[in-house]
Design an enzyme around this catalytic site. Structure first.
Site, short mmCIF file in Angstrom:
data_model
loop_
_atom_site.label_atom_id
_atom_site.label_comp_id
_atom_site.label_asym_id
_atom_site.label_seq_id
_atom_site.Cartn_x
_atom_site.Cartn_y
_atom_site.Cartn_z
N HIS A 174 0.83 -1.21 0.00
CA HIS A 174 0.00 0.00 0.00
C HIS A 174 0.86 1.25 0.00
CE1 HIS A 174 0.64 -0.69 4.41
NE2 HIS A 174 0.72 0.62 4.45
N GLU A 222 7.87 0.95 4.96
CA GLU A 222 7.41 -0.13 5.83
C GLU A 222 7.62 -1.45 5.10
OE1 GLU A 222 3.17 -0.02 6.65
OE2 GLU A 222 3.35 -1.44 8.30
N HIS A 230 4.02 7.04 3.92
CA HIS A 230 4.98 5.94 3.69
C HIS A 230 4.51 5.04 2.57
CE1 HIS A 230 2.24 3.94 6.68
NE2 HIS A 230 2.46 2.87 5.94
#
Lengths: 134, 134
Positions: free
Chosen positions: B7, B130, B79
């Site tokens: 994502h 991430e 992020h």
């Protein structure tokens, strides 16, 4: 209306160094740099299984990412690009919704050879959005 | 090493307003807001054919995105999240390459119920990364 995430673009100062980070620490597949003088950038793609990350390094004077890199000297995410089936219909829908399309409002041929438009970040959660004809 | 783009996360001040923009002007499918008190955020997903966009709204005091929104009052991309097959092997490879893993270096259970790690933006082109166990 929007379809696939075509790419996430990251502006970088040094595209070779950026490629080395993604090839090395992250073990990704990264293409060779391609200068695109008409767009004022040199481009590299990080090929992921479901989409791609695009690195943009300034090329020549008046690069459209030069100012962004002045503000973000480490680099940073410059825009996201969503695919649309019909870019003119997309533009008309956006204008009807009150969203600002950057420039003349006429699609230009983007870095991938397809018609693109950019939308004003203030209308899209502080995020520059590119739409590309699928 | 890195696999799919899981994502792109966008920090927003008002998740209902953000959802309305993506549902309306962009015609996207957007899930209902889910409060995640353990992570200090309320989360919504924009479901695209190949990946998702995640909106994050601060929840409670000491939200991890509060400071970001002070600096970016319109919101902005917070992020990107890449999937990895083995998060401990990924961590060890990154440390060996000299990249900084945030926090203790031990994976925590992320917003999707899977182990995650965050990498220092200064080591990754000004972009918070991430990693999530696939």
């Amino acid at each position: 209306m929007i379809g696939r995430l075509n790419h996430v673009a990251i502006a970088v100062r040094n595209i070779e160094a950026a490629s080395a980070i993604y090839r090395g620490a992250l073990g990704a597949t990264v293409t060779a740099p391609t200068p695109q003088p008409d767009h004022g950038v040199t481009v590299v793609f990080v090929e992921l299984p479901n989409t791609k990350i695009e690195f943009l390094e300034p090329l020549g004077e008046n690069s459209p990412i030069a100012k962004f890199l002045e503000k973000n000297p480490d680099g940073g995410i410059h825009h996201v690009c969503y695919e649309v089936d019909d870019i003119l219909a997309a533009r008309d829908r956006l204008k009807a919704e009150g969203a600002r399309v950057l420039g003349s409002g006429d699609p230009k041929i983007g870095a991938h050879g397809k018609p693109v438009l950019f939308l004003h970040p203030k209308d899209f959660l502080g995020t520059l959005v590119e739409l590309e004809q699928a």
